[in-house]
Design an enzyme around this catalytic site. Structure first.
Site, mmCIF file in Angstrom:
data_model
loop_
_atom_site.group_PDB
_atom_site.id
_atom_site.type_symbol
_atom_site.label_atom_id
_atom_site.label_comp_id
_atom_site.label_asym_id
_atom_site.label_seq_id
_atom_site.Cartn_x
_atom_site.Cartn_y
_atom_site.Cartn_z
ATOM 1 N N ASP A 73 0.703 -1.444 0.180
ATOM 2 C CA ASP A 73 0.032 0.101 -0.291
ATOM 3 C C ASP A 73 0.622 0.835 -0.046
ATOM 4 O O ASP A 73 1.997 1.312 0.983
ATOM 5 C CB ASP A 73 -1.103 -0.019 1.185
ATOM 6 C CG ASP A 73 -2.135 1.228 1.109
ATOM 7 O OD1 ASP A 73 -3.211 0.970 0.802
ATOM 8 O OD2 ASP A 73 -1.370 2.221 1.761
ATOM 9 N N LYS B 181 -3.032 5.669 -4.288
ATOM 10 C CA LYS B 181 -3.831 6.497 -3.805
ATOM 11 C C LYS B 181 -3.561 8.275 -5.450
ATOM 12 O O LYS B 181 -2.265 8.817 -4.488
ATOM 13 C CB LYS B 181 -3.503 7.327 -3.214
ATOM 14 C CG LYS B 181 -3.747 5.693 -1.714
ATOM 15 C CD LYS B 181 -3.857 6.018 0.007
ATOM 16 C CE LYS B 181 -3.729 4.832 0.118
ATOM 17 N NZ LYS B 181 -2.480 4.797 0.753
HETATM 18 P P1 NDP Z 1 0.881 1.305 11.862
HETATM 19 O O1 NDP Z 1 -1.153 0.847 12.822
HETATM 20 O O2 NDP Z 1 0.275 0.144 10.091
HETATM 21 O O3 NDP Z 1 1.911 1.744 13.244
HETATM 22 C C1 NDP Z 1 2.886 1.918 12.247
HETATM 23 C C2 NDP Z 1 3.940 2.076 14.169
HETATM 24 O O4 NDP Z 1 4.243 1.054 14.155
HETATM 25 C C3 NDP Z 1 5.072 2.398 13.036
HETATM 26 O O5 NDP Z 1 5.418 3.114 14.174
HETATM 27 C C4 NDP Z 1 5.917 0.259 14.036
HETATM 28 O O6 NDP Z 1 7.233 1.546 14.107
HETATM 29 C C5 NDP Z 1 5.112 0.110 14.744
HETATM 30 N N1 NDP Z 1 4.781 -0.957 14.397
HETATM 31 C C6 NDP Z 1 4.150 -2.080 13.623
HETATM 32 N N2 NDP Z 1 4.822 -3.553 14.116
HETATM 33 C C7 NDP Z 1 4.685 -3.354 15.434
HETATM 34 C C8 NDP Z 1 5.036 -4.361 16.246
HETATM 35 N N3 NDP Z 1 4.762 -5.892 15.462
HETATM 36 N N4 NDP Z 1 5.478 -3.797 17.365
HETATM 37 C C9 NDP Z 1 5.576 -2.780 17.839
HETATM 38 N N5 NDP Z 1 5.850 -1.516 17.337
HETATM 39 C C10 NDP Z 1 5.065 -2.129 15.987
HETATM 40 O O7 NDP Z 1 0.756 2.787 11.042
HETATM 41 P P2 NDP Z 1 0.605 3.425 9.616
HETATM 42 O O8 NDP Z 1 -0.143 4.875 10.229
HETATM 43 O O9 NDP Z 1 1.415 3.408 9.113
HETATM 44 O O10 NDP Z 1 -1.053 2.563 9.113
HETATM 45 C C11 NDP Z 1 -0.309 1.002 8.227
HETATM 46 C C12 NDP Z 1 -0.476 2.097 6.412
HETATM 47 O O11 NDP Z 1 -2.038 2.664 6.739
HETATM 48 C C13 NDP Z 1 0.283 3.228 6.100
HETATM 49 O O12 NDP Z 1 1.560 2.628 6.266
HETATM 50 C C14 NDP Z 1 -0.412 3.298 4.631
HETATM 51 O O13 NDP Z 1 -0.525 2.681 3.443
HETATM 52 C C15 NDP Z 1 -1.627 3.414 5.390
HETATM 53 N N6 NDP Z 1 -2.569 4.603 5.492
HETATM 54 C C16 NDP Z 1 -3.538 5.343 4.835
HETATM 55 C C17 NDP Z 1 -4.076 6.518 5.641
HETATM 56 C C18 NDP Z 1 -5.323 7.185 4.566
HETATM 57 O O14 NDP Z 1 -5.325 7.865 4.653
HETATM 58 N N7 NDP Z 1 -5.665 6.405 3.471
HETATM 59 C C19 NDP Z 1 -3.160 7.521 6.331
HETATM 60 C C20 NDP Z 1 -2.440 6.312 7.283
HETATM 61 C C21 NDP Z 1 -1.758 5.103 6.852
HETATM 62 P P3 NDP Z 1 8.353 0.385 13.150
HETATM 63 O O15 NDP Z 1 8.325 1.220 11.345
HETATM 64 O O16 NDP Z 1 9.316 0.716 13.773
HETATM 65 O O17 NDP Z 1 8.300 -0.898 13.524
#
Ligand code: NDP
Length: 278
Positions: free
Chosen positions: A46, A76
């Site tokens: 994504d 998007k």
């Molecule tokens: P998430 O809920 O996926 O959380 C991501 C965060 O959690 C990062 O800081 C990551 O840190 C941490 N994390 C991930 N896995 C773990 C784990 N197993 N244990 C502990 N910490 C963890 O948030 P996102 O906002 O990134 O949402 C996911 C996806 O949704 C986005 O990447 C994007 O593709 C989409 N999105 C779409 C939006 C829209 O408007 N359409 C808006 C926001 C997101 P680390 O990298 O250090 O592991």
């Protein structure tokens, strides 16, 4: 390697229920990070024009040795490109950045109701779909009134609505409308960017199941039928987030997590969000 189930979209296309999110993955690291995700087994990526990292996503797919058809890629439409011609050019730019000749799924990123151009953008996406340049089209951050409007004024029902959903914002009313209209719900920020991971209820269930709190929250989303794509730049966490299909939550555990809802957004309210790219 775990088998990720597919979700059948309303036009007959199947999307892997678990994917990999790339929001805030820096462009210069994207090819490496996404390459790692593909090596772990993720087959659904994504991205978005707004993330600035489409080129790295395309590079990772090209470098993976996988056939293009084996990876489902979503991008998007950036805010500020809702007029018909701007939407078509923006799609062309996405494909060029990715280095693809088609996209699997293209979404309107935000409705920007104050600008009132999302119907025009939707009609442009319908055109791209009719031309076979994208396998499915959908929307993101659309509320009930935005969905009802494009369904009334367009010819196609969106294949997906990608909205913020996690245990602190369960969105059951909007998810129910998605289902009623035949739209699959994609849950963004499924672990609330880490903020639900210390929740005592989630931690208790994780301990009972001998799983991590992230796995419990992602499994809850999967069992509700939502499509998820957690983001991580850490290979161990990327692997952890991929291991969701060898355990299950009981009905009581599902209910306990859903009861954590507090209407808390991590991102902006789509009714008010009005920021466009310059
Ligand atoms: P998430 O809920 O996926 O959380 C991501 C965060 O959690 C990062 O800081 C990551 O840190 C941490 N994390 C991930 N896995 C773990 C784990 N197993 N244990 C502990 N910490 C963890 O948030 P996102 O906002 O990134 O949402 C996911 C996806 O949704 C986005 O990447 C994007 O593709 C989409 N999105 C779409 C939006 C829209 O408007 N359409 C808006 C926001 C997101 P680390 O990298 O250090 O592991």
């Amino acid at each position: 390697m775990a088998t990720v189930p597919g979700v059948l979209l309303n036009n007959g296309v199947t999307i892997p229920q678990l994917g990999f999110g790339t929001f805030q993955v820096p462009p210069e690291q994207t090819a490496e990070v996404v390459g790692e995700a593909l090596a772990i087994g993720y087959r659904h990526l994504d991205t978005a024009q707004m993330y600035g990292n489409e080129a790295g996503v395309g590079q990772a797919v090209a470098d993976s040795g996988l056939d293009r058809s084996e990876v489902f890629v979503t991008s998007k439409l950036n805010n500020g490109f809702h007029s018909h011609d701007a939407a078509i050019s923006a799609f062309d730019a996405s494909l060029a950045a990715l280095g693809f000749d088609y996209l699997d799924l293209f979404l309107i990123h935000w409705p920007l109701p104050a600008r009132d151009q999302y119907v025009q953008a939707w009609l442009a996406l319908e055109e791209l779909y009719a031309q076979g340049r994208v396998r499915a089209i959908g929307v993101s951050n659309f509320h009930q009134q935005h969905l009802r409007r494009i369904v009334a004024e367009g010819s196609l029902v969106p294949a997906v609505n990608q909205i913020e959903v996690h245990p602190y914002l369960v969105q059951d009313d909007l998810r129910a409308l998605d289902t009623e209209l035949g739209i699959a719900t994609e849950a963004w920020s499924p672990i609330a960017r880490g903020r639900v991971l210390a929740d005592p209820v989630v931690a208790g269930i994780a301990e009972d199941l001998d799983r991590s709190t992230a796995q419990v929250v992602l499994r809850w989303a999967i069992q509700r039928g939502d499509i998820v794509f957690p983001k991580s730049m850490n290979p161990a966490r990327m692997r952890e987030n991929f291991q969701l299909f060898d355990f299950a939550l009981s009905e009581a555990q599902m209910v306990a997590i859903t009861a954590l809802d507090r209407g808390q957004r991590m991102g902006p309210d789509p009714d008010e969000f009005n920021v466009v790219a310059s």
